[in-house]
Design an enzyme around this catalytic site. Structure first.
Site, short mmCIF file in Angstrom:
data_model
loop_
_atom_site.label_atom_id
_atom_site.label_comp_id
_atom_site.label_asym_id
_atom_site.label_seq_id
_atom_site.Cartn_x
_atom_site.Cartn_y
_atom_site.Cartn_z
N SER A 135 0.63 -1.41 0.47
CA SER A 135 0.34 -0.14 0.26
C SER A 135 0.92 0.79 -0.43
O SER A 135 2.16 1.00 0.66
CB SER A 135 -1.02 0.28 1.22
OG SER A 135 -1.41 1.45 1.61
N TYR A 149 -3.07 -0.91 9.37
CA TYR A 149 -2.91 -1.47 8.14
C TYR A 149 -1.95 -1.08 7.64
O TYR A 149 -1.05 -2.20 7.19
CB TYR A 149 -4.42 -0.55 7.43
CG TYR A 149 -4.23 -0.68 5.70
CD1 TYR A 149 -4.70 -2.09 5.34
CD2 TYR A 149 -3.67 0.14 5.21
CE1 TYR A 149 -4.72 -2.30 4.26
CE2 TYR A 149 -3.88 0.10 4.19
CZ TYR A 149 -4.21 -1.12 2.71
OH TYR A 149 -4.95 -1.38 1.76
P1 NDP Z 1 -12.18 -5.24 -2.16
O1 NDP Z 1 -12.09 -5.04 -0.69
O2 NDP Z 1 -12.42 -4.21 -3.24
O3 NDP Z 1 -11.67 -6.47 -3.06
C1 NDP Z 1 -11.53 -7.28 -2.16
C2 NDP Z 1 -11.23 -8.38 -3.42
O4 NDP Z 1 -10.98 -9.44 -1.33
C3 NDP Z 1 -12.19 -9.86 -2.48
O5 NDP Z 1 -12.62 -10.15 -3.89
C4 NDP Z 1 -12.50 -10.24 -1.62
O6 NDP Z 1 -13.53 -11.70 -1.31
C5 NDP Z 1 -11.44 -10.27 -1.58
N1 NDP Z 1 -10.06 -10.77 0.22
C6 NDP Z 1 -10.91 -10.47 1.35
N2 NDP Z 1 -10.89 -11.10 1.99
C7 NDP Z 1 -10.63 -12.26 1.68
C8 NDP Z 1 -9.35 -13.28 1.85
N3 NDP Z 1 -9.46 -13.39 3.49
N4 NDP Z 1 -9.44 -14.19 0.94
C9 NDP Z 1 -9.17 -14.25 -0.41
N5 NDP Z 1 -10.05 -13.20 -0.95
C10 NDP Z 1 -10.43 -12.45 0.08
O7 NDP Z 1 -10.06 -4.73 -2.09
P2 NDP Z 1 -9.15 -4.01 -3.25
O8 NDP Z 1 -9.70 -4.24 -4.95
O9 NDP Z 1 -9.49 -2.09 -3.25
O10 NDP Z 1 -7.55 -4.19 -2.56
C11 NDP Z 1 -7.16 -5.68 -3.28
C12 NDP Z 1 -5.75 -4.92 -2.38
O11 NDP Z 1 -4.94 -4.13 -2.91
C13 NDP Z 1 -5.25 -5.25 -0.99
O12 NDP Z 1 -4.47 -6.29 -0.09
C14 NDP Z 1 -5.87 -3.46 -0.17
O13 NDP Z 1 -4.85 -3.43 0.79
C15 NDP Z 1 -4.63 -3.01 -1.43
N6 NDP Z 1 -4.84 -1.92 -1.79
C16 NDP Z 1 -5.68 -1.47 -2.63
C17 NDP Z 1 -5.87 0.09 -2.65
C18 NDP Z 1 -7.00 1.15 -2.43
O14 NDP Z 1 -7.30 1.98 -2.42
N7 NDP Z 1 -8.15 0.23 -2.99
C19 NDP Z 1 -4.65 1.21 -2.04
C20 NDP Z 1 -3.66 0.04 -1.81
C21 NDP Z 1 -3.24 -1.44 -1.04
P3 NDP Z 1 -15.39 -11.45 -2.32
O15 NDP Z 1 -15.67 -10.85 -3.43
O16 NDP Z 1 -15.48 -12.73 -1.68
O17 NDP Z 1 -15.88 -10.58 -0.48
#
Ligand code: NDP
Length: 240
Positions: A135, A149
């Site tokens: 991040s 986080y």
């Molecule tokens: P979202 O919350 O939009 O999507 C999260 C995804 O991860 C979903 O597909 C969810 O599945 C899945 N998920 C959550 N927990 C688990 C788990 N324990 N095992 C498997 N799958 C899981 O997140 P983003 O797309 O925004 O973020 C993706 C990554 O990028 C994360 O690591 C986040 O920390 C990082 N990030 C995001 C930023 C942002 O601004 N968006 C900025 C910096 C980093 P389901 O659909 O079943 O809930």
């Protein structure tokens, strides 16, 4: 472009957001792609349909990262790419964060990434790729609320650099990307915390999922064969 023809990939947390965009991009580049999810089966099924519409194989797995690595390698006959994308963001003043928040965050953002990477180290073919999702908040906090986080995501720096050293002899690269504010369910561009994030970037805007997927597509490509142990921002200049 079909630079990943014959390759196989697993994207954790690929049912929505950045992970879904990455999964689809890897399929468009020619890879068979498995995704994991936890709750949203319908969304996971839709991503698999999109993967399959490119002519590649798709697979949705509701299981832990290490189990998914093994299963993907079995189903696809090997594994070339692991994208540790799944993550959760629990933000707030440090005094408001509970022990349960700490355990849940470290479980998903650190423990799962470690165990998935450990499993991948055992099965990845030579020349493979591991990419983890950190991040921008590990590079520049910009405000309060990110202690837990940011701490969890900072752990991925140590994993990435050490693992790059361990796996380099097999031509496997290990890299860490640091997205800035990206418009997803986790961090909507019209959400209550959006404006300061937008203002904190040099470009004055949120990034898109596809812009993160582009960086991943580069890092898994042959072109990035000499990039390993690196931390790369895709943050609109948030860390600048
Ligand atoms: P979202 O919350 O939009 O999507 C999260 C995804 O991860 C979903 O597909 C969810 O599945 C899945 N998920 C959550 N927990 C688990 C788990 N324990 N095992 C498997 N799958 C899981 O997140 P983003 O797309 O925004 O973020 C993706 C990554 O990028 C994360 O690591 C986040 O920390 C990082 N990030 C995001 C930023 C942002 O601004 N968006 C900025 C910096 C980093 P389901 O659909 O079943 O809930």
């Amino acid at each position: 472009m079909s630079s990943l023809n014959g390759r196989t990939a697993l994207v954790t947390g690929g049912s929505r957001g950045i992970g879904a965009a990455v999964a689809l991009r890897l399929a468009q580049e020619g890879a068979d792609v498995a995704i994991t999810y936890v709750r949203n089966e319908e969304a996971a099924r839709e991503v698999v349909q999109k993967i399959e519409s490119t002519g590649r194989r798709g697979l949705a797995l509701r299981m832990d990262a290490a189990g998914a690595v093994e299963r993907t390698a079995e189903e696809f006959g090997g594994l070339d790419i692991l994208v540790n994308n799944a993550g959760i963001g629990v933000l707030g003043p440090i005094g408001d964060l509970s022990v349960e928040d700490v355990d849940r965050t470290l479980d998903v953002n650190v423990r799962e990434v470690f165990l998935g990477s450990r499993a991948a180290a055992g099965v990845l073919r030579d020349g493979g790729r591991i990419i983890s999702t950190g991040s921008g908040l590990t590079q520049y906090a910009g405000g309060p609320g990110g202690t837990l986080y940011a701490m969890s995501k900072s752990a991925l720096t140590g994993l990435t650099k050490s693992l790059a050293r361990e796996l380099g002899g097999r031509g496997i690269t290990v890299n860490l990307i640091h997205p800035g504010p990206i418009d997803t369910d986790l961090n909507p561009a019209d959400g209550p915390y959006a404006e300061p994030q937008r203002a904190g970037t040099a470009l004055g805007r949120f990034g898109t999922r596809d812009e993160v997927a582009s960086l991943v597509a580069y890092l898994v490509s042959e072109d990035a064969g000499y990039v390993t142990g690196a931390e790369i921002g895709v943050d609109g200049g948030h860390a600048a």
